[in-house]
Design a protein around this motif. Structure first.
Motif, PDB file in Angstrom:
ATOM      1  N   PRO A  56      -3.050   2.170   8.098  1.00  0.00           N
ATOM      2  CA  PRO A  56      -2.839   3.342   7.193  1.00  0.00           C
ATOM      3  C   PRO A  56      -1.621   3.816   7.349  1.00  0.00           C
TER       4      PRO A  56
ATOM      5  N   ARG B 162      -8.781   2.903   6.722  1.00  0.00           N
ATOM      6  CA  ARG B 162      -8.224   1.601   6.453  1.00  0.00           C
ATOM      7  C   ARG B 162      -7.474   0.822   7.571  1.00  0.00           C
TER       8      ARG B 162
ATOM      9  N   ALA C 234      -4.391   5.769  13.694  1.00  0.00           N
ATOM     10  CA  ALA C 234      -3.382   5.192  12.668  1.00  0.00           C
ATOM     11  C   ALA C 234      -2.648   4.091  13.347  1.00  0.00           C
TER      12      ALA C 234
ATOM     13  N   VAL D  18       0.298   7.416   6.809  1.00  0.00           N
ATOM     14  CA  VAL D  18      -0.439   8.754   6.241  1.00  0.00           C
ATOM     15  C   VAL D  18       0.819   9.830   6.555  1.00  0.00           C
TER      16      VAL D  18
ATOM     17  N   THR E 125      -0.687   7.802   2.063  1.00  0.00           N
ATOM     18  CA  THR E 125      -1.776   8.806   1.926  1.00  0.00           C
ATOM     19  C   THR E 125      -1.282  10.185   2.261  1.00  0.00           C
TER      20      THR E 125
ATOM     21  N   ARG F  53       1.021  -1.228   0.278  1.00  0.00           N
ATOM     22  CA  ARG F  53       0.085   0.063   0.013  1.00  0.00           C
ATOM     23  C   ARG F  53       0.879   1.206   0.065  1.00  0.00           C
TER      24      ARG F  53
ATOM     25  N   THR G 249      -7.310   7.991   7.430  1.00  0.00           N
ATOM     26  CA  THR G 249      -6.801   6.695   8.599  1.00  0.00           C
ATOM     27  C   THR G 249      -7.913   5.717   8.564  1.00  0.00           C
TER      28      THR G 249
END
Length: 95
Positions: free
Chosen positions: A34, A31, A61, A36, A5, A2, A29
């Motif tokens: 995450p 998923r 998170a 971030v 973000t 992943r 946040t």
């Protein structure tokens, strides 16, 4: 794998913008695990009300097995983050 973000803020982050900040950070946040990056380079002012959503997002998170890092290069902002105790709890990077 992943990706990270990025949530980019501009202008003032204060009580008037907390609802909008919460919405963006909640989405980032949402998923599991995450990753971030909150970009504060465009922020000209932040107060304790504005830091609330950032701190809550960091906690979400971490609780979900992820991480949240702040991107900040402004010395005034870095001082505020340090004085309020946001750092060193939340990691800060300059690049």
């Amino acid at each position: 794998m992943r990706g990270r973000t990025v949530v980019e803020f501009h202008g003032e982050i204060d009580i008037a913008t907390t609802r909008q900040s919460d919405q963006h950070l909640d989405a980032a946040t949402a998923r599991s695990a995450p990753s971030v990056l909150v970009d504060l380079r465009g922020v000209t002012f932040i107060d304790s009300a504005g830091l609330g959503p950032v701190c809550r997002a960091w906690r979400r998170a971490v609780d979900r097995g992820g991480d949240l890092t702040l991107l900040c290069t402004d010395t005034r902002m870095l001082t505020i983050l340090r004085l309020t105790g946001v750092t060193p709890a939340i990691a800060v990077t300059g690049s």
